[in-house]
Motif scaffolding. Structure first.
Motif, PDB file in Angstrom:
ATOM      1  N   GLU A 256      49.430  -6.478 -29.165  1.00 25.41           N
ATOM      2  CA  GLU A 256      49.784  -4.925 -29.451  1.00 25.41           C
ATOM      3  C   GLU A 256      49.481  -4.014 -28.136  1.00 25.41           C
ATOM      4  OE1 GLU A 256      47.310  -3.975 -32.841  1.00 25.41           O
ATOM      5  OE2 GLU A 256      48.883  -3.433 -33.972  1.00 25.41           O
ATOM      6  N   GLN A 257      48.353  -4.469 -27.766  1.00 28.61           N
ATOM      7  CA  GLN A 257      47.782  -3.516 -26.579  1.00 28.61           C
ATOM      8  C   GLN A 257      48.555  -3.933 -25.406  1.00 28.61           C
ATOM      9  OE1 GLN A 257      43.904  -4.924 -26.748  1.00 28.61           O
ATOM     10  NE2 GLN A 257      42.990  -2.658 -26.873  1.00 28.61           N
ATOM     11  N   ALA A 258      48.866  -5.131 -25.158  1.00 26.48           N
ATOM     12  CA  ALA A 258      49.544  -5.472 -23.880  1.00 26.48           C
ATOM     13  C   ALA A 258      50.931  -5.007 -23.966  1.00 26.48           C
ATOM     14  CB  ALA A 258      49.710  -7.138 -23.920  1.00 26.48           C
TER      15      ALA A 258
ATOM     16  N   LEU B 126      39.010  -6.163 -20.366  1.00 23.63           N
ATOM     17  CA  LEU B 126      39.110  -7.131 -21.753  1.00 23.63           C
ATOM     18  C   LEU B 126      40.394  -7.493 -21.784  1.00 23.63           C
ATOM     19  CD1 LEU B 126      37.695  -4.411 -24.203  1.00 23.63           C
ATOM     20  CD2 LEU B 126      36.415  -6.556 -23.480  1.00 23.63           C
ATOM     21  N   SER B 127      40.497  -8.824 -22.366  1.00 23.84           N
ATOM     22  CA  SER B 127      41.944  -9.380 -22.431  1.00 23.84           C
ATOM     23  C   SER B 127      42.563  -8.730 -23.656  1.00 23.84           C
ATOM     24  CB  SER B 127      41.829 -10.931 -22.506  1.00 23.84           C
ATOM     25  OG  SER B 127      41.403 -11.422 -23.587  1.00 23.84           O
ATOM     26  N   LEU B 128      43.884  -8.369 -23.153  1.00 21.59           N
ATOM     27  CA  LEU B 128      44.318  -7.230 -24.312  1.00 21.59           C
ATOM     28  C   LEU B 128      44.967  -8.203 -25.617  1.00 21.59           C
ATOM     29  CD1 LEU B 128      46.522  -4.822 -22.019  1.00 21.59           C
ATOM     30  CD2 LEU B 128      44.387  -4.545 -23.235  1.00 21.59           C
TER      31      LEU B 128
ATOM     32  N   THR C 197      41.026   4.447 -35.459  1.00 18.90           N
ATOM     33  CA  THR C 197      39.900   4.617 -34.561  1.00 18.90           C
ATOM     34  C   THR C 197      39.244   2.995 -34.285  1.00 18.90           C
ATOM     35  OG1 THR C 197      38.696   5.152 -36.590  1.00 18.90           O
ATOM     36  CG2 THR C 197      38.791   6.576 -34.958  1.00 18.90           C
ATOM     37  N   GLY C 198      39.208   2.817 -33.009  1.00 15.40           N
ATOM     38  CA  GLY C 198      38.427   1.620 -32.765  1.00 15.40           C
ATOM     39  C   GLY C 198      39.568   0.384 -32.670  1.00 15.40           C
ATOM     40  N   SER C 199      40.670   0.971 -32.505  1.00 16.49           N
ATOM     41  CA  SER C 199      41.754  -0.148 -32.334  1.00 16.49           C
ATOM     42  C   SER C 199      42.079  -0.433 -30.819  1.00 16.49           C
ATOM     43  CB  SER C 199      43.021   0.388 -32.836  1.00 16.49           C
ATOM     44  OG  SER C 199      43.676   1.600 -32.289  1.00 16.49           O
ATOM     45  N   GLY C 200      41.524   0.069 -29.970  1.00 18.52           N
ATOM     46  CA  GLY C 200      41.643  -0.186 -28.615  1.00 18.52           C
ATOM     47  C   GLY C 200      42.511   0.745 -27.720  1.00 18.52           C
ATOM     48  N   LYS C 201      42.342   2.021 -28.061  1.00 15.66           N
ATOM     49  CA  LYS C 201      43.265   2.692 -27.398  1.00 15.66           C
ATOM     50  C   LYS C 201      42.631   3.086 -26.033  1.00 15.66           C
ATOM     51  CE  LYS C 201      42.913   6.246 -30.514  1.00 15.66           C
ATOM     52  NZ  LYS C 201      42.477   5.522 -31.561  1.00 15.66           N
ATOM     53  N   THR C 202      41.575   3.451 -26.056  1.00 13.55           N
ATOM     54  CA  THR C 202      40.858   3.477 -24.546  1.00 13.55           C
ATOM     55  C   THR C 202      40.825   2.567 -23.662  1.00 13.55           C
ATOM     56  OG1 THR C 202      39.264   4.787 -25.858  1.00 13.55           O
ATOM     57  CG2 THR C 202      38.783   4.457 -23.612  1.00 13.55           C
ATOM     58  N   GLU C 203      40.913   1.283 -24.273  1.00  5.18           N
ATOM     59  CA  GLU C 203      41.448   0.214 -23.415  1.00  5.18           C
ATOM     60  C   GLU C 203      42.530   0.126 -22.965  1.00  5.18           C
ATOM     61  OE1 GLU C 203      39.017  -1.959 -22.381  1.00  5.18           O
ATOM     62  OE2 GLU C 203      40.258  -3.168 -21.000  1.00  5.18           O
TER      63      GLU C 203
ATOM     64  N   ASN D 118      31.093   6.606 -19.334  1.00  5.33           N
ATOM     65  CA  ASN D 118      30.915   5.275 -18.848  1.00  5.33           C
ATOM     66  C   ASN D 118      31.762   3.965 -18.721  1.00  5.33           C
ATOM     67  OD1 ASN D 118      28.684   3.726 -17.901  1.00  5.33           O
ATOM     68  ND2 ASN D 118      27.418   3.776 -19.993  1.00  5.33           N
ATOM     69  N   ARG D 119      32.563   4.197 -19.644  1.00  2.82           N
ATOM     70  CA  ARG D 119      33.668   3.151 -19.697  1.00  2.82           C
ATOM     71  C   ARG D 119      34.670   3.484 -18.511  1.00  2.82           C
ATOM     72  NH1 ARG D 119      36.154   2.260 -25.529  1.00  2.82           N
ATOM     73  NH2 ARG D 119      37.238   0.776 -24.542  1.00  2.82           N
ATOM     74  N   PHE D 120      34.747   4.811 -18.071  1.00  5.15           N
ATOM     75  CA  PHE D 120      35.590   4.938 -16.887  1.00  5.15           C
ATOM     76  C   PHE D 120      34.757   4.295 -15.538  1.00  5.15           C
ATOM     77  CE2 PHE D 120      39.495   6.943 -18.321  1.00  5.15           C
ATOM     78  CZ  PHE D 120      39.130   7.426 -19.706  1.00  5.15           C
TER      79      PHE D 120
HETATM   80  P1  ADP Z   1      39.717   3.463 -29.693  1.00  9.31           P
HETATM   81  O1  ADP Z   1      39.730   4.346 -28.371  1.00  9.31           O
HETATM   82  O2  ADP Z   1      40.911   3.397 -30.273  1.00  9.31           O
HETATM   83  O3  ADP Z   1      38.749   4.147 -30.605  1.00  9.31           O
HETATM   84  P2  ADP Z   1      38.397   1.388 -27.970  1.00  9.31           P
HETATM   85  O4  ADP Z   1      39.358   1.242 -26.764  1.00  9.31           O
HETATM   86  O5  ADP Z   1      37.049   2.146 -27.947  1.00  9.31           O
HETATM   87  O6  ADP Z   1      39.312   2.049 -29.240  1.00  9.31           O
HETATM   88  O7  ADP Z   1      38.103   0.014 -28.377  1.00  9.31           O
HETATM   89  C1  ADP Z   1      37.202  -0.159 -29.779  1.00  9.31           C
HETATM   90  C2  ADP Z   1      36.195  -1.374 -29.404  1.00  9.31           C
HETATM   91  O8  ADP Z   1      37.050  -2.372 -29.367  1.00  9.31           O
HETATM   92  C3  ADP Z   1      35.476  -1.134 -28.232  1.00  9.31           C
HETATM   93  O9  ADP Z   1      34.133  -1.503 -28.234  1.00  9.31           O
HETATM   94  C4  ADP Z   1      36.122  -1.928 -27.243  1.00  9.31           C
HETATM   95  O10 ADP Z   1      35.324  -2.727 -26.106  1.00  9.31           O
HETATM   96  C5  ADP Z   1      36.944  -3.042 -28.231  1.00  9.31           C
HETATM   97  N1  ADP Z   1      37.831  -3.571 -27.653  1.00  9.31           N
HETATM   98  C6  ADP Z   1      39.101  -2.949 -27.250  1.00  9.31           C
HETATM   99  N2  ADP Z   1      40.059  -3.809 -26.718  1.00  9.31           N
HETATM  100  C7  ADP Z   1      39.590  -5.174 -26.989  1.00  9.31           C
HETATM  101  C8  ADP Z   1      40.381  -6.189 -26.691  1.00  9.31           C
HETATM  102  N3  ADP Z   1      41.654  -6.588 -26.265  1.00  9.31           N
HETATM  103  N4  ADP Z   1      39.610  -7.364 -27.087  1.00  9.31           N
HETATM  104  C9  ADP Z   1      38.042  -7.072 -27.253  1.00  9.31           C
HETATM  105  N5  ADP Z   1      37.655  -6.090 -27.728  1.00  9.31           N
HETATM  106  C10 ADP Z   1      38.429  -4.977 -27.520  1.00  9.31           C
END
Ligand code: ADP
Ligand code: ZN
Ligand code: ZN
Length: 734
Positions: free
Chosen positions: A208-210, A203-205, A232-238, A269-271
């Motif tokens: 904040e994430q970048a 995903l393009s960050l 939760t859902g803020s994109g930590k895993t990404e 699955n994501r990994f």
């Molecule tokens: P967390 O680990 O904080 O709960 P995730 O990494 O699972 O968050 O991200 C939550 C959702 O947001 C996922 O569906 C993910 O694909 C999406 N997401 C994360 N980063 C981005 C991004 N930079 N652009 C678009 N979608 C994103």
């Protein structure tokens, strides 16, 4: 050649090392530090680990025994891992022999060495025609998915496939079609030179994430601890995934720690989808042999990523380049018996030792971690937004005193559930109490069926037709008559998930209800199956215990209800508020991902309670900062440092006297609190007492604990009690 003397760590509850002789005929090949030897110990033989080798010994030869034999194979502890484990033993004041034992896979601890087979993997054996693949895709979509996965990764283990929710029969069917085959992975260390990244899934960050990914990458060759505090859902895993790229590309390994049941097919699955590298798994769903395979693959360097629960922190990884601890606040990282380590804390120790970065992530950081971040010991990163249009849930408090209640459900909540279901969305109802009812009682004389071993009510499990004690596990038949007054009017009190499920089915007969708790997911693969059904909208109402608070994403859940959270508001444990806030925010995080707005409803008798008000109006972070000021005023962790001595015995006077004897001396900068009966004074027939050591600094705490431990051999009561010491205890109830 002459006799050698070795110091051996043995898994016994004694803190010293034991000296043995190695006769000349056992000295070829040369003895190594870190290898396993079989030694006589009293009447038994035990497996020990060699920690030093000397040409002489201070103890006269006549007093020394010779080792029985050596286990000569390639599975030994290397110097770096040994020094890490020794530091863990020192930190937790735990016998080194037991620490090493716990760090070793079960199969390697045994005297009779099992036939250790080399790890096997699966690979594609043919490049099928497009037509063949098309027909596979249509006729057997699961087999097609497996084929695609193996094809992409070049190689995969059965354990990975199983954790992803595939079945053995699907794999066998592919094998029978001659599309995939099993092979033995190479015994020599190989590097994952074939490392490739699946760019298309990246995903393009957000900005904040970048910034965070850059900050982590900048510390790639030094120790640095990064906290990602992100809803939760803020994109930590990404962020984890992109931070890992550089490490893997440099041919180094990554260790990812997740909570007990956090390793969902979704996460794995994501990994899998992102990196084409061998991944090793370590979790409670594996058998001993499978765990050993992961250990071996990691040690040889043939697994590039290891994802696992608590004890995965002991995995040997020669080229570890990054550690990630997801949901760092989670209680399952702390082992609650024998070697009471906290996997997050020793992960930091390991990263420091190896001079590598570590990333901690959570939507609800523990107060310990947050404080370290606030004072600048850790890099502090926040993720305040959800990417895309996804909004955070709104929390409402429902005053149950002002509501008509039906089987634990307020009429307000019932209406909200109705509306949500009518919109075709899902509802999650959270109740942290398993079973049908938490007690049964006689309506005539008020007798309550108590577990005699714990002095606590039995929980009624209707499905199993049993009374089960949730504290010691003992079971009993359900009485037909009151043993006290012979009345047959025996009824249940209160409500657990099993009963709630029945009531909900009555209230909403047009929808399918599913219950997720330890009872309903006992069978292997049951949880994966249920989660899959939920994602596919087979069930509209989800009932669950805290199992549901972790890691799972339910995109179509837009209403989360918490039925009973009041217990935590008035607990004596100073951490109860923190834990309850984390739970509430984590459960709330399940709601309204994707583009739908979620709502969280909390039923309570105390809607004005400052903790609830603070959480609802200001969020976890505000609550946490306030809780930190309170802790500071009371000198409680993370501002004070604690160790807990526990003792139990069949009579209350023994543990109490044992602990009292520890309080005769005073220790600089330390306060001794107790002995006091544990919150649950009796459990499984044993009376339990606590003594807390509270210190101004960690150094003073360790000094005091060390000195206290020296007094125990002279303690008159030591043989009458079972005792333990817990450094940085997190659960004072036990
Ligand atoms: P967390 O680990 O904080 O709960 P995730 O990494 O699972 O968050 O991200 C939550 C959702 O947001 C996922 O569906 C993910 O694909 C999406 N997401 C994360 N980063 C981005 C991004 N930079 N652009 C678009 N979608 C994103
Ligand atoms: Zn009675
Ligand atoms: Zn009991």
């Amino acid at each position: 050649m002459q006799i050698q003397y070795i110091q051996v760590a043995i898994p016994v509850p004694m803190r010293q090392l034991f000296t043995y002789q190695v006769p000349i005929d056992l000295q070829t090949p040369a003895v190594h530090i870190g290898e396993r030897v079989i030694v006589p110990f009293g009447p038994r033989e035990l497996v020990g680990i060699v920690l030093s080798i000397d040409k002489q010994s201070e103890i006269p030869d006549s007093k020394l025994k010779a080792i029985k034999s050596r286990i000569v194979d390639s599975f030994h502890f290397d110097a770096t891992l040994l020094s890490f484990l020794k530091r863990c033993a020192d930190y937790y004041h735990h016998p080194i022999g037991d620490v090493l034992k716990q760090a070793l896979p079960v199969l390697l601890r045994q005297i009779k060495q099992p036939d250790i087979s080399l790890p096997t993997r699966w690979r594609c054996s043919a490049s099928p025609q497009e037509a063949e693949l098309d027909s596979l895709k249509k006729k057997a979509s699961k087999q097609f998915e497996i084929f695609q996965l193996i094809n992409k990764h070049q190689s995969i283990t059965w354990v990975e496939l199983r954790t992803l929710g595939f079945s053995k029969s699907q794999l066998t069917a592919l094998e029978n079609k001659n599309l995939v085959e099993q092979y033995q992975s190479s015994p020599v260390t190989y590097q994952w030179q074939q490392y490739t990244l699946n760019e298309e899934n990246k995903l393009s960050l957000s900005l904040e994430q970048a910034i965070i990914v850059t900050a982590i990458k900048q510390t790639h060759d030094e120790f640095a601890c990064h906290l990602i505090d992100g809803i939760t859902g803020s994109g930590k895993t990404e962020v984890y995934l992109q931070a890992m790229e550089k490490v893997l590309a440099a041919d180094k390994q990554v260790l990812v720690l997740v909570p007990e049941i956090g390793l969902t097919p979704q996460t794995l699955n994501r990994f899998e989808q992102r990196f084409n590298v061998p991944i090793g798994l370590h979790h409670s769903g594996l058998n001993d042999n499978e765990r050993l395979q992961t250990w071996l693959e990691a040690q040889r360097g043939s697994a590039a990523i290891v994802i696992g629960t608590r004890s995965a922190i002991f995995t040997p990884l020669h080229k570890l380049g990054l550690i990630i601890v997801d949901e760092e606040h989670d209680g399952s990282f702390k082992q609650q018996d024998s070697f009471r380590y906290h996997a997050r804390d020793i992960a930091i120790l390991r990263a420091r030792q190896l001079n590598i970065p570590i990333v901690l992530g959570s939507a609800t950081p523990s107060l310990e971690t947050l404080q370290n971040a606030l004072v600048g010991k850790y890099f502090y990163h926040q993720l305040l937004n959800r990417p895309g249009r996804s909004q955070t849930a709104k929390i409402e408090l429902i005053d149950v005193a002002k509501q008509q209640m039906q089987h634990g459900l307020s009429s307000y909540l019932k209406t909200a559930i109705d509306d949500t279901l009518a919109r075709g969305e899902q509802v999650l109802i959270f109740l942290n109490r398993r079973g049908y009812a938490p007690a049964i009682t006689c309506m005539t004389c008020q007798w309550i069926a108590d577990c005699q071993r714990c002095n606590k009510p039995y929980t009624l499990h209707r499905g199993q037709q049993l009374l089960i004690c949730h504290h010691c596990g003992s079971q009993k038949r359900i009485p037909i008559q009151c043993p006290n007054c012979n009345s047959i009017d025996i009824q249940s009190m209160g409500q657990g998930t099993e009963q709630l499920e029945l009531r909900i089915e009555e209230f909403f007969p047009d929808y399918s209800t599913v219950r997720i708790d330890r009872d309903s997911t006992r069978r292997k693969g049951a949880l994966t199956k249920l989660l899959h059904e939920i994602t596919n909208n087979k069930h509209q109402i989800l009932i669950g215990t805290q199992m549901l608070a972790k890691g799972h994403h339910f995109p179509n859940v837009t209403l989360v209800a918490l039925l009973d959270v009041d217990g935590a508001l008035f607990s004596f444990d100073f951490r109860a508020a923190e834990h309850m806030a984390q739970l509430l925010v984590q459960v709330a995080g399940r709601a309204g991902r994707e583009s739908k707005q979620g709502t969280v409803m909390v039923q309570t008798n105390f809607p004005e309670h400052p903790l609830l008000q603070d959480l609802v109006h200001n969020g976890y972070n505000h609550f946490a900062q306030y809780a930190l000021t309170e802790r500071k005023q009371a000198n409680l962790p993370p501002f004070g440092f604690q160790a807990l001595f526990r003792a139990d015995a069949n009579y209350p006077s023994y543990p109490e006297k044992f602990l009292r004897a520890l309080t005769t001396n005073s220790y600089a900068g330390c306060e001794l609190i107790g002995p006091v009966p544990a919150a649950m004074e009796k459990r499984a027939g044993k009376y339990r007492f606590h003594l807390i050591v509270q210190a101004k600094s960690r150094k003073l705490l360790h000094q005091a604990v060390w000195q206290l431990l020296q007094t125990i051999p002279k303690n008159d009561w030591q043989n009458k009690v079972r005792w333990s010491v817990d450094i940085d205890p997190i659960d004072l109830n036990w």
